[in-house]
Scaffold this motif. Structure first.
Motif, short mmCIF file in Angstrom:
data_model
loop_
_atom_site.label_atom_id
_atom_site.label_comp_id
_atom_site.label_asym_id
_atom_site.label_seq_id
_atom_site.Cartn_x
_atom_site.Cartn_y
_atom_site.Cartn_z
N GLU A 469 -18.96 -40.42 -0.18
CA GLU A 469 -18.91 -41.06 1.15
C GLU A 469 -20.35 -41.13 1.65
O GLU A 469 -21.20 -41.68 0.98
CB GLU A 469 -17.97 -40.27 2.06
CG GLU A 469 -16.53 -40.22 1.53
CD GLU A 469 -15.57 -41.13 2.27
OE1 GLU A 469 -16.02 -42.12 2.88
OE2 GLU A 469 -14.37 -40.87 2.24
N ASP A 559 -16.73 -36.39 4.99
CA ASP A 559 -16.84 -37.86 4.94
C ASP A 559 -18.18 -38.27 5.54
O ASP A 559 -19.17 -38.42 4.83
CB ASP A 559 -15.65 -38.46 5.68
CG ASP A 559 -15.52 -39.96 5.49
OD1 ASP A 559 -16.54 -40.62 5.32
OD2 ASP A 559 -14.40 -40.48 5.54
N ASP A 574 -12.11 -36.34 6.91
CA ASP A 574 -11.05 -37.36 6.82
C ASP A 574 -10.08 -36.94 5.73
O ASP A 574 -10.34 -37.17 4.55
CB ASP A 574 -11.68 -38.71 6.47
CG ASP A 574 -10.63 -39.74 6.09
OD1 ASP A 574 -9.46 -39.57 6.49
OD2 ASP A 574 -10.98 -40.71 5.40
CA CA Z 1 -12.77 -41.43 4.03
#
Ligand code: CA
Ligand code: FEO
Ligand code: CA
Length: 672
Positions: A469, A559, A574
Motif C-alpha cells: 500500500e 495501509d 484497513d
Molecule cells: Ca486497503
C-alpha cells in the motif's frame, strides 16, 4: 446482503473496490523469483509563493513540510516538549482498542472530532442541496464526492487560517447511497451520479484561528471537482502510441476522467499525485487480449455498470479496446489552478497504483516510490531524468511540472535471510524496466513496458509482495517505509511461499518493511532493508514491533502512512475487524531511539469504516483523517452506520444532515 468474506474486508467493499480480487486467482501466477537526511531542502515559503504565481496560490508545501505548518502556537496544550524544550510531538493518552461493532469515532480523552466535509456537501454557490433520494449526476459533480481516501491539507496563508483540502474519492457504493431504481431512467441517473461521485476534490478551508476547527468555504475560487469525465492529458513515452488510442481519441493523449483513486501525496512544486488503483472493475473486456489477465480485466459486465451509459467502458468493442490502457497511472493535479488540465504520467508505469511518494535529494534527484496493491505484485521506484529545480521563477515551476514525464522505472528484488529481530540486514536491488529513454526488458518496447508494466516486472524476476500500500520516505532519515497490508494466499498450494521480505504464511495482519537506499541516495540501484513491524496482536506468535518489548496496541492491515513533525510514523489500517476483531484505527509509532516500535492507538473509526489519508499537524494539535465506507454492508432500507450526522431515529434531520452513512473528512483537535 453479502456477508463478510473469509478475507480481510467485507464482501461488499471487496466487490466494489477491486472486483473481489481475492476471490479470483491472483493476477500474478508467475512462479518466478520470490525472491542524510532527506535531502529535500525546505523551499522557502517566499519562493513557493512566487513559484505558484500568487499569494493565494501558495499551498504547495511538500508532505514533509506540511506537517510543520502553520506557525507553531505557543504554550499549546496537546503538544509535548522534550526535556530540552524541543517540540516532541502530539501529547495524548492512547485509546484502548475498540471492538469492531461500534458505530462511533473514538478519539483520546481531551480531544474532539469535527467533520469538515461530508459526502454530498455543496461546494459551489449554485450547488444543489444534498438529496440522496434523487441521484443526479449534475448535482453530484457540484458536491463533495464519495468514499474519500487520500487527503492533503495545504496551508495557504501565514496565519494558518486558510488552507486547501485535496482528496481522492476512491469508489462508490450505490446500494447504500441511493434508493433502488424504479425505472431504467432512474438507474441511468444513479450511474451518472456514481460517475460524478468518484475522482477528486479540491476545497478551500478557513478557520478563525489556531486550534479552531476548519470549515470549508462554499463557492471559494479554487473549489474543484474532478470526476470520471474530466479531461486529462496523457504524458510520457507511451502517450500518443497505438497502445492508448481509441476511436474517440486518435491522438492517444486525451483521456476522460479518473477513478479508483486510492492514495497519493504532494510534491515540492505544489501539485498532488493520486494513484489509479483498481481500474479493472470499471471495464468489460476481452479477457483473452494481451494484458487483460495480468490486470484482472474480465469478460463480464463491469462492477459499476457504466458501460450502460458510456460505450468506452465496453472494451470488447474494437473502438475502445485500448480504453483500459488509459487507466492505472499516477495522475498529477495542480490544486492552485482550477482551470489546469490534470495529467496521467505513463513514465511511472501502469499497474494498480496505490499512490506515489516523492523523495527529493539535495542534488535535486527526484524519486517516486510506488506500490502495486494486489497479492504477489511488486514494489516500484521511478527516478526522474531531470533534477528538481529550486527557485521562485515561473521557469522553475514549468521545469518541475515536467519532472514526472521522463525517467527510469525500477522494480524491487529483495534477498536476505534475516528474521524479525535479528541483526542482519537484507539486501535488495532496483531492477531497471526502463533506462535512459529505452526499454530495459528484453522483448518489450518502451511503451509496452509502461502500459504492461506488470508483465515487464515478471520478466525481470521482481519479488512478489504482500500487497504494497503506501510507500513513504521518512522526512528525517530518508528511509523508506513499505506497508504490506496482508496476503492470505502467501504459502497456499501453488502460490509463492514466505520469503525474507514477506515472512509469514497466510499473512492476515500484514507487516511494514524499512528500506535504506545505498549511501542514502534516492537514485541508488541497491538497498538494504529490515522488517520494522510484523503486525497483529502482540500475544500472537510471530509478531514483531521494531524491537520494543513492552505492551503495544494490536494492529492489523497497515495501509496509509504519514509522519509527524518529529519523525514518528503514523499508520492507518484497513481490514482489522476481520483479522483481530477490532475497529480500524490510526496508530503512532516511533522509528528511532529507545521507544522504537512502541505502538499506540490514537483513534478508531465507526462501524465498517476504513481509516484513510492521515495528515498529522501535531504542532497545530490537529490530526485529519478520511473516514471511508462506514456501514458498507448496509442497504438503502437497512443502513448500518449513521456517521457522522447521527440523526436519531424519528428525528427530523437538520439542514444538510442525513440519517445514513456519509464518508467524511474529519479533523481531530484538542478540546477548547
Ligand atoms: Ca486497503
Ligand atoms: Fe485502495 Fe490499496 O487500497
Ligand atoms: Ca489504501
Amino acid at each position: 446482503m453479502l456477508g463478510r468474506t473469509h478475507r480481510n474486508r467485507s464482501a461488499v467493499t471487496c466487490h466494489l473496490k477491486c472486483d473481489s480480487a481475492c476471490a479470483h486467482p491472483a493476477s500474478n501466477t508467475s512462479s518466478e523469483a520470490s525472491f542524510a537526511e532527506i535531502a529535500s531542502r525546505q523551499l522557502s515559503r517566499r519562493s513557493l509563493l512566487a513559484a505558484t504565481g500568487s499569494l493565494a496560490a501558495a499551498a504547495g508545501l511538500p508532505t514533509f513540510l506540511t506537517a510543520c505548518t502553520p506557525s507553531e502556537p505557543k504554550g499549546s496544550a496537546g503538544r509535548r516538549e522534550s526535556s530540552t524544550g524541543q517540540h516532541a510531538g502530539l501529547d495524548f493518552d492512547p485509546i484502548a482498542p475498540v471492538p469492531d461493532g461500534v458505530d462511533a469515532l473514538t478519539v483520546p480523552n481531551g480531544y474532539r472530532w469535527t467533520p469538515i466535509l461530508r459526502w454530498g456537501d455543496p461546494l459551489f454557490a449554485h450547488s444543489p442541496d444534498f438529496d440522496p433520494e434523487a441521484p443526479d449526476g449534475r448535482a453530484q459533480e457540484l458536491q463533495f464526492g464519495y468514499n474519500n481516501d487520500f487527503l492533503a491539507i495545504m496551508d495557504i496563508d501565514r496565519r494558518g487560517r486558510s488552507a486547501l483540502l485535496c482528496c481522492n474519492h476512491e469508489f462508490t457504493n450505490r446500494a447504500i447511497m441511493f434508493p433502488p431504481a424504479a425505472s431504467e431512467t432512474e438507474e441511468r441517473a444513479a450511474f451518472q451520479a456514481t460517475m460524478a461521485a468518484q475522482g477528486f476534490s479540491v476545497v478551500e478551508l478557513e478557520r478563525s484561528g489556531l486550534h479552531q476547527p476548519w470549515r470549508y468555504v462554499r463557492g471559494a475560487p479554487r473549489n474543484r471537482r474532478i470526476t470520471a469525465r474530466t479531461r486529462f492529458t496523457l504524458t510520457g513515452p507511451a502517450a500518443g502510441t497505438d497502445l492508448v488510442k481509441t476511436a474517440k481519441d486518435r491522438t492517444g493523449r486525451r483521456v476522460s476522467g479518473t477513478f479508483g483513486n486510492c492514495s497519493g501525496s504532494t510534491t515540492p512544486w505544489g501539485t498532488v499525485l493520486s494513484g489509479e488503483e483498481n481500474f479493472d472493475a470499471y471495464f468489460i473486456t476481452d479477457s483473452a487480449a494481451f494484458g487483460s489477465r495480468r490486470y484482472g480485466l474480465k469478460s463480464k459486465p463491469s462492477v459499476y455498470g457504466w458501460e450502460a451509459i458510456e460505450p468506452r467502458f465496453d472494451a470488447t468493442q474494437p473502438d475502445y479496446a485500448a480504453e483500459p490502457h488509459r487507466f492505472g497511472y499516477i495522475v498529477e493535479i495542480d490544486p492552485h489552478d482550477p482551470e489546469s488540465t490534470p495529467r496521467k504520467h505513463t513514465a511511472l508505469g501502469r499497474f494498480k497504483h496505490e499512490g506515489a511518494n516523492l523523495r527529493v535529494d539535495d542534488d535535486g534527484t527526484v524519486a517516486a516510490y510506488m506500490g502495486d496493491d494486489e497479492r504477489f505484485e511488486y514494489l516500484y521506484k521511478f527516478v526522474a531524468r531531470k533534477k528538481y529545480r529550486r527557485g521562485s521563477s515561473a521557469a522553475a515551476r514549468r521545469h518541475n511540472l515536467r519532472l514526472l514525464t521522463e525517467g527510469d522505472l525500477y522494480v524491487a528484488r529483495f534477498s536476505g535471510s534475516q528474521q524479525p529481530g535479528n541483526d542482519n540486514l537484507g539486501q535488495g536491488a532496483w531492477i531497471p524496466l526502463t533506462l535512459n529513454g529505452k526499454s530495459a526488458v528484453p522483448g518489450m518496447t518502451h511503451e509496452e513496458v509502461l502500459v504492461f508494466t506488470r508483465a515487464a516486472a515478471d520478466r525481470v524476476k521482481a519479488t512478489p509482495m504482500d500487497r504494497c500500500e503506501d510507500v513513504q520516505p521518512s522526512p528525517r532519515t530518508g528511509k523508506i517505509y513499505v506497508a504490506c497490508t496482508n496476503n492470505r494466499e502467501r504459502g497456499e498450494d501453488g502460490k509463492p511461499g514466505p520469503d525474507a521480505a514477506n515472512p509469514r504464511e497466510i499473512n492476515k495482519n500484514g507487516h511494514i518493511i524499512e528500506i535504506t537506499e545505498r549511501n542514502n541516495r534516492a537514485g541508488a540501484t541497491s538497498f538494504s532493508w529490515d522488517l520494522f513491524l510484523v503486525c497483529g496482536d502482540a500475544d500472537q506468535a510471530g509478531t514483531y514491533f521494531g524491537g520494543w518489548k513492552g505492551p503495544v496496541a494490536p494492529i492489523s492491515c497497515p495501509d496509509n502512512l504519514a509522519f509527524d513533525s518529529v519523525g514518528n510514523l503514523w499508520i492507518a489500517t484497513d481490514g482489522a475487524p476481520a483479522s483481530i476483531s477490532k475497529a480500524d484505527g490510526l496508530f503512532r509509532v516511533p522509528l528511532e531511539g529507545d521507544e522504537r516500535g512502541h505502538l499506540v492507538q490514537f483513534l478508531a473509526v465507526p462501524y465498517q469504516a476504513e481509516t484513510c489519508g492521515p495528515v498529522i499537524h501535531d504542532r497545530d494539535v490537529s490530526v485529519f483523517i478520511s473516514v471511508q465506507h462506514p456501514g458498507e454492508e448496509g442497504s438503502w432500507d437497512e443502513q448500518l452506520s449513521y456517521f457522522p450526522d447521527y440523526v436519531p431515529p424519528g428525528a427530523k434531520p437538520a439542514a444538510g444532515a442525513w440519517r445514513g452513512p456519509r464518508p467524511s473528512v474529519v479533523q481531530v483537535t484538542r478540546d477548547a
